[in-house]
Each structure stands twice: as C-alpha cells, then as structure tokens.
Design a protein around this motif. Structure first.
Motif, PDB file in Angstrom:
ATOM      1  N   GLY A  24      12.490  -9.082  -6.030  1.00  0.00           N
ATOM      2  CA  GLY A  24      13.223  -7.862  -6.343  1.00  0.00           C
ATOM      3  C   GLY A  24      14.200  -7.999  -7.481  1.00  0.00           C
ATOM      4  O   GLY A  24      14.933  -7.069  -7.781  1.00  0.00           O
ATOM      5  N   GLU A  25      14.227  -9.160  -8.120  1.00  0.00           N
ATOM      6  CA  GLU A  25      15.153  -9.372  -9.229  1.00  0.00           C
ATOM      7  C   GLU A  25      14.706  -8.636 -10.487  1.00  0.00           C
ATOM      8  O   GLU A  25      15.522  -8.252 -11.304  1.00  0.00           O
ATOM      9  CB  GLU A  25      15.278 -10.860  -9.538  1.00  0.00           C
ATOM     10  N   LEU A  26      13.398  -8.489 -10.652  1.00  0.00           N
ATOM     11  CA  LEU A  26      12.851  -7.852 -11.844  1.00  0.00           C
ATOM     12  C   LEU A  26      12.077  -6.601 -11.458  1.00  0.00           C
ATOM     13  O   LEU A  26      11.519  -6.508 -10.373  1.00  0.00           O
ATOM     14  CB  LEU A  26      11.919  -8.810 -12.590  1.00  0.00           C
ATOM     15  N   GLU A  27      12.049  -5.642 -12.390  1.00  0.00           N
ATOM     16  CA  GLU A  27      11.310  -4.404 -12.181  1.00  0.00           C
ATOM     17  C   GLU A  27      10.322  -4.231 -13.325  1.00  0.00           C
ATOM     18  O   GLU A  27      10.616  -4.572 -14.474  1.00  0.00           O
ATOM     19  CB  GLU A  27      12.271  -3.211 -12.204  1.00  0.00           C
ATOM     20  N   LEU A  28       9.170  -3.688 -13.013  1.00  0.00           N
ATOM     21  CA  LEU A  28       8.206  -3.261 -14.013  1.00  0.00           C
ATOM     22  C   LEU A  28       8.491  -1.781 -14.239  1.00  0.00           C
ATOM     23  O   LEU A  28       8.517  -0.997 -13.291  1.00  0.00           O
ATOM     24  CB  LEU A  28       6.790  -3.477 -13.490  1.00  0.00           C
ATOM     25  N   ILE A  29       8.743  -1.402 -15.495  1.00  0.00           N
ATOM     26  CA  ILE A  29       9.250  -0.076 -15.826  1.00  0.00           C
ATOM     27  C   ILE A  29       8.378   0.574 -16.892  1.00  0.00           C
ATOM     28  O   ILE A  29       7.921  -0.095 -17.821  1.00  0.00           O
ATOM     29  CB  ILE A  29      10.695  -0.182 -16.365  1.00  0.00           C
ATOM     30  N   GLU A  30       8.180   1.873 -16.784  1.00  0.00           N
ATOM     31  CA  GLU A  30       7.467   2.646 -17.807  1.00  0.00           C
ATOM     32  C   GLU A  30       8.409   3.693 -18.377  1.00  0.00           C
ATOM     33  O   GLU A  30       9.130   4.364 -17.639  1.00  0.00           O
ATOM     34  CB  GLU A  30       6.262   3.350 -17.192  1.00  0.00           C
ATOM     35  N   ALA A  31       8.403   3.825 -19.697  1.00  0.00           N
ATOM     36  CA  ALA A  31       9.161   4.875 -20.377  1.00  0.00           C
ATOM     37  C   ALA A  31       8.185   5.699 -21.203  1.00  0.00           C
ATOM     38  O   ALA A  31       7.464   5.155 -22.040  1.00  0.00           O
ATOM     39  CB  ALA A  31      10.234   4.270 -21.275  1.00  0.00           C
ATOM     40  N   HIS A  32       8.144   6.997 -20.959  1.00  0.00           N
ATOM     41  CA  HIS A  32       7.272   7.897 -21.715  1.00  0.00           C
ATOM     42  C   HIS A  32       8.115   8.499 -22.834  1.00  0.00           C
ATOM     43  O   HIS A  32       9.077   9.216 -22.573  1.00  0.00           O
ATOM     44  CB  HIS A  32       6.732   8.983 -20.786  1.00  0.00           C
TER      45      HIS A  32
END
Length: 103
Positions: A24-32
């Motif tokens: 839970g230390e890192l997140e996979l993130i998407e930005a449109h």
C-alpha cells in the motif's frame, strides 16, 4: 460492462487510482489530460514531477507506449504513473491542473 459503467461515473478531472502496490505504499495512477491541463504540449522532461513519483506510460489512441523524456503530451492522453500517496497533490497539479479550493 461493469468497468465501463464505473469509468463513466468517475470525474475525468481527477486522478484515477488503479491499484495499490506492495504493502500500500505505492499507487498506480491514471491521469486523463483534458483541455486546460498544464501538461498539454510539454515534454515529460519539462514537467516538475514530485520525488517519489514516476510517469511511465501514455495511452494514446488506444495504444500504450512507454514515456520518454522527449514525449510531448497531448489532449486526450492517459498518463500512467506510479507514486507514493504524498506526491499525488503535486502530480494532480502538474497533469490535471491546480486544485481550486472550495468556496
């Protein structure tokens, strides 16, 4: 069908959290990237990406490609990043635009 329905309900002016990684230390993130995004027309090397965060792919016209320092971002691009939760506000400011405080 369910994922498509969920995507329609998610505001595109926000970062989309795709997955938590590790413990839970890192997140996979998407930005449109939408009209008004400060990243449009810039090379990724010219963005002030916070420490602890990395841009690694762009989805353009349905094709995912690795981001390179000289990649120029365009409206409609979906940028995939990985990072710590602490860097998300700065990442939001760079890719989506500054958060406007509620009145």
């Amino acid at each position: 069908m369910i994922l498509g329905s969920i995507e329609q309900d998610i505001p595109v002016h926000e970062l989309l959290h795709l997955a938590a990684l590790g413990e839970g230390e890192l997140e996979l993130i998407e930005a449109h990237l939408q009209t008004g995004s400060p990243a449009i027309g810039k090379a990724t090397q010219d963005l002030d990406i916070p420490e602890g965060c990395s841009l690694f792919a762009v989805i353009r016209d349905g094709i995912a490609t690795p981001l390179r320092p000289e990649t120029i971002l365009r409206e409609g691009d979906k940028v995939i990043a990985i990072g710590r939760q602490e860097c998300q506000e700065l990442l939001h400011d760079q890719l989506i635009g500054e958060t406007v405080p509620a009145s």
